[in-house]
Design a protein around this motif. Structure first.
Motif, PDB file in Angstrom:
ATOM      1  N   HIS A   1     122.375  86.009 -69.467  1.00  0.00           N
ATOM      2  CA  HIS A   1     122.588  85.230 -68.233  1.00  0.00           C
ATOM      3  C   HIS A   1     123.485  85.957 -67.234  1.00  0.00           C
ATOM      4  CE1 HIS A   1     125.804  84.515 -71.099  1.00  0.00           C
ATOM      5  NE2 HIS A   1     126.576  84.081 -70.113  1.00  0.00           N
ATOM      6  N   LEU A   2     124.193  86.982 -67.715  1.00  0.00           N
ATOM      7  CA  LEU A   2     125.136  87.703 -66.833  1.00  0.00           C
ATOM      8  C   LEU A   2     124.477  88.891 -66.131  1.00  0.00           C
ATOM      9  CD1 LEU A   2     128.350  87.725 -69.097  1.00  0.00           C
ATOM     10  CD2 LEU A   2     127.836  86.210 -67.164  1.00  0.00           C
ATOM     11  N   PHE A   3     123.242  89.212 -66.506  1.00  0.00           N
ATOM     12  CA  PHE A   3     122.577  90.387 -65.915  1.00  0.00           C
ATOM     13  C   PHE A   3     121.811  90.010 -64.646  1.00  0.00           C
ATOM     14  CE2 PHE A   3     123.241  93.868 -68.886  1.00  0.00           C
ATOM     15  CZ  PHE A   3     123.669  93.212 -70.043  1.00  0.00           C
ATOM     16  N   ASP A   4     121.803  90.948 -63.670  1.00  0.00           N
ATOM     17  CA  ASP A   4     120.997  90.728 -62.461  1.00  0.00           C
ATOM     18  C   ASP A   4     119.513  90.819 -62.783  1.00  0.00           C
ATOM     19  OD1 ASP A   4     123.312  90.663 -60.808  1.00  0.00           O
ATOM     20  OD2 ASP A   4     123.403  92.849 -60.869  1.00  0.00           O
ATOM     21  N   GLU A   5     119.178  91.785 -63.639  1.00  0.00           N
ATOM     22  CA  GLU A   5     117.758  92.027 -63.935  1.00  0.00           C
ATOM     23  C   GLU A   5     117.562  92.149 -65.448  1.00  0.00           C
ATOM     24  OE1 GLU A   5     118.301  95.307 -60.655  1.00  0.00           O
ATOM     25  OE2 GLU A   5     116.309  95.495 -61.555  1.00  0.00           O
ATOM     26  N   ARG A   6     116.377  91.772 -65.917  1.00  0.00           N
ATOM     27  CA  ARG A   6     116.083  91.927 -67.349  1.00  0.00           C
ATOM     28  C   ARG A   6     114.704  92.569 -67.461  1.00  0.00           C
ATOM     29  NH1 ARG A   6     119.104  87.911 -66.930  1.00  0.00           N
ATOM     30  NH2 ARG A   6     117.613  86.454 -66.065  1.00  0.00           N
ATOM     31  N   ILE A   7     114.634  93.602 -68.328  1.00  0.00           N
ATOM     32  CA  ILE A   7     113.331  94.233 -68.595  1.00  0.00           C
ATOM     33  C   ILE A   7     113.065  94.039 -70.083  1.00  0.00           C
ATOM     34  CG2 ILE A   7     112.045  96.409 -68.599  1.00  0.00           C
ATOM     35  CD1 ILE A   7     113.935  97.348 -66.308  1.00  0.00           C
ATOM     36  N   THR A   8     112.027  93.315 -70.394  1.00  0.00           N
ATOM     37  CA  THR A   8     111.765  92.962 -71.798  1.00  0.00           C
ATOM     38  C   THR A   8     110.668  93.857 -72.360  1.00  0.00           C
ATOM     39  OG1 THR A   8     112.391  90.693 -71.308  1.00  0.00           O
ATOM     40  CG2 THR A   8     111.139  91.053 -73.343  1.00  0.00           C
ATOM     41  N   GLY A   9     110.915  94.379 -73.568  1.00  0.00           N
ATOM     42  CA  GLY A   9     109.905  95.213 -74.220  1.00  0.00           C
ATOM     43  C   GLY A   9     110.569  96.249 -75.106  1.00  0.00           C
ATOM     44  N   LEU A  10     109.753  97.126 -75.670  1.00  0.00           N
ATOM     45  CA  LEU A  10     110.269  98.190 -76.532  1.00  0.00           C
ATOM     46  C   LEU A  10     110.979  99.238 -75.673  1.00  0.00           C
ATOM     47  CD1 LEU A  10     107.108  98.664 -78.804  1.00  0.00           C
ATOM     48  CD2 LEU A  10     109.277  97.604 -79.488  1.00  0.00           C
ATOM     49  N   ALA A  11     112.200  99.579 -76.037  1.00  0.00           N
ATOM     50  CA  ALA A  11     112.975 100.535 -75.237  1.00  0.00           C
ATOM     51  C   ALA A  11     112.221 101.854 -75.071  1.00  0.00           C
ATOM     52  CB  ALA A  11     114.330 100.777 -75.905  1.00  0.00           C
ATOM     53  N   GLY A  12     111.466 102.244 -76.104  1.00  0.00           N
ATOM     54  CA  GLY A  12     110.728 103.514 -76.065  1.00  0.00           C
ATOM     55  C   GLY A  12     109.664 103.530 -74.985  1.00  0.00           C
ATOM     56  N   GLU A  13     109.285 102.326 -74.507  1.00  0.00           N
ATOM     57  CA  GLU A  13     108.285 102.248 -73.424  1.00  0.00           C
ATOM     58  C   GLU A  13     108.956 101.877 -72.098  1.00  0.00           C
ATOM     59  OE1 GLU A  13     105.045 100.536 -76.668  1.00  0.00           O
ATOM     60  OE2 GLU A  13     105.566  99.334 -74.904  1.00  0.00           O
ATOM     61  N   THR A  14     109.841 100.891 -72.138  1.00  0.00           N
ATOM     62  CA  THR A  14     110.398 100.344 -70.878  1.00  0.00           C
ATOM     63  C   THR A  14     111.417 101.292 -70.252  1.00  0.00           C
ATOM     64  OG1 THR A  14     112.032  99.165 -72.228  1.00  0.00           O
ATOM     65  CG2 THR A  14     110.069  97.921 -71.566  1.00  0.00           C
ATOM     66  N   LEU A  15     112.247 101.933 -71.063  1.00  0.00           N
ATOM     67  CA  LEU A  15     113.328 102.768 -70.491  1.00  0.00           C
ATOM     68  C   LEU A  15     112.775 104.011 -69.784  1.00  0.00           C
ATOM     69  CD1 LEU A  15     116.320 103.065 -69.990  1.00  0.00           C
ATOM     70  CD2 LEU A  15     116.566 104.097 -72.254  1.00  0.00           C
ATOM     71  N   PRO A  16     111.859 104.759 -70.403  1.00  0.00           N
ATOM     72  CA  PRO A  16     111.323 105.922 -69.682  1.00  0.00           C
ATOM     73  C   PRO A  16     110.663 105.522 -68.362  1.00  0.00           C
ATOM     74  CG  PRO A  16     110.762 106.067 -72.008  1.00  0.00           C
ATOM     75  CD  PRO A  16     111.331 104.693 -71.787  1.00  0.00           C
ATOM     76  N   ALA A  17     109.973 104.381 -68.384  1.00  0.00           N
ATOM     77  CA  ALA A  17     109.320 103.920 -67.138  1.00  0.00           C
ATOM     78  C   ALA A  17     110.375 103.544 -66.103  1.00  0.00           C
ATOM     79  CB  ALA A  17     108.431 102.702 -67.456  1.00  0.00           C
ATOM     80  N   PHE A  18     111.455 102.919 -66.552  1.00  0.00           N
ATOM     81  CA  PHE A  18     112.501 102.467 -65.627  1.00  0.00           C
ATOM     82  C   PHE A  18     113.234 103.640 -64.978  1.00  0.00           C
ATOM     83  CE2 PHE A  18     115.436  99.693 -63.666  1.00  0.00           C
ATOM     84  CZ  PHE A  18     116.705 100.240 -63.798  1.00  0.00           C
ATOM     85  N   VAL A  19     113.537 104.666 -65.763  1.00  0.00           N
ATOM     86  CA  VAL A  19     114.373 105.754 -65.213  1.00  0.00           C
ATOM     87  C   VAL A  19     113.531 106.803 -64.487  1.00  0.00           C
ATOM     88  CG1 VAL A  19     116.198 105.419 -66.928  1.00  0.00           C
ATOM     89  CG2 VAL A  19     114.409 107.136 -67.340  1.00  0.00           C
ATOM     90  N   SER A  20     112.192 106.727 -64.662  1.00  0.00           N
ATOM     91  CA  SER A  20     111.381 107.814 -64.031  1.00  0.00           C
ATOM     92  C   SER A  20     111.249 107.592 -62.526  1.00  0.00           C
ATOM     93  CB  SER A  20     109.976 107.813 -64.667  1.00  0.00           C
ATOM     94  OG  SER A  20     109.355 106.587 -64.385  1.00  0.00           O
TER      95      SER A  20
END
Ligand code: BV8
Length: 233
Positions: A214-233
């Protein structure tokens, strides 16, 4: 850290970032191990009461970490790439005691809860590379006698490491990203509140909403191995 070098992007990782590398998280197996709650095994009192049990707990996790199939995953690599791009504007803090961030190429990793592949001398506080022959009866061949040897881990009830640096960085951060943590263990669970307080954009990347979601501005749900590379690219 001087103001000019203060990182603008602070990332906190938890056991979830190593899950796709095959390492168990704390709450996937209900935090139980050999019918003990982790909070009951990972404490100084447990070590004083039954050092052999605590050594077994860490020896099993160290053996699992050193298995050939346990390798850094795309999420670890995405953070190593981000560090390359941002230099000293980037700070990686991990609650994990594994070495997968370093093996993915991250060069500056603050292990706030210690490291599995390191031993500590209770007398001097010195850390040393873990030798597999260690146990509470033999100590370390070269540097730590049995009676002062312990795993270099921050147990429940002990002060996490690097807290001054971490809080200073959070207070100056423009972006705070939490990856693969349930947000149940303090003081790490408080980091999003500190970052938000100082105006940072806060993002939670997790398989499911953590306890502080509840304290985060944004939430990205999913496997980090998929969501994080997409987020930082
Ligand atoms: C402190 C080392 C004060 C051990 C760890 C009573 C007595 C004493 C203290 C307390 C108490 N009550 C409360 C406390 C405070 C306590 C605490 O917070 N307790 C909790 C249980 C309520 N904290 C402490 O004791 C801390 N110290 O307070 O000191 C002090 C002050 C002055 C002077 C001296 C002392 C110390 C806490 C550190 C404990 N050590 N680790 C070890 O590793 O063996 S904590 C341990 O939990 C690990 O580090 C772990 O990383 C951490 C947090 O867990 P998570 O990483 O979040 O893992 P978890 O499984 O929970 O969640 C994984 C998440 O990933 C899930 O959300 C899941 O959905 C997600 N996920 C899974 N797969 C994926 C994924 N996400 C993305 N992709 C995927 N593929």
């Amino acid at each position: 850290m001087t103001n000019s070098a203060l990182p603008r992007v602070v990332v906190l990782t938890g056991a979830g970032i190593s899950a796709e590398s095959g390492l168990k998280t704390f709450r996937d197996n209900n935090g139980l191990w050999e019918n003990h709650r982790v909070e009951d095994v990972a404490t100084p009192e447990a070590f004083a009461r039954n050092p052999a049990l605590v050594y077994r707990f860490y020896n099993e996790r160290r053996a699992q970490l050193q298995q050939a199939e346990v390798k850094p995953n795309a999420a670890h690599k995405a953070l190593a790439d981000l560090e390359q791009q941002l230099g000293d504007q980037f700070l990686l803090v991990t609650q994990n005691v594994d070495n997968l961030h370093e093996r993915a190429g991250s060069e500056r990793v603050l292990h706030m809860h210690g490291e599995l592949l390191s031993a500590r001398c209770c007398a001097s506080g010195q850390s040393h590379v873990w030798h597999d022959a260690f146990d509470h009866t033999t100590g370390c061949r070269c540097c730590i006698p049995a009676e002062t040897l312990r795993p270099d881990i921050v147990w429940f009830g002990e002060m996490p490491l690097y807290m001054d640096d971490i809080v200073q960085a959070l207070a100056q951060a423009d972006v705070f990203i939490a990856v693969g943590t349930s947000g149940q263990v303090y003081p790490a669970a408080n980091f999003v509140a500190i970052a938000a307080e100082s105006g940072a954009r806060t993002i939670e990347i997790n398989l499911e909403p953590g306890q502080q979601n509840h304290l985060f501005d944004e939430r990205i749900t999913g496997l980090a191995g998929e969501t994080l590379p997409a987020f930082v690219s």
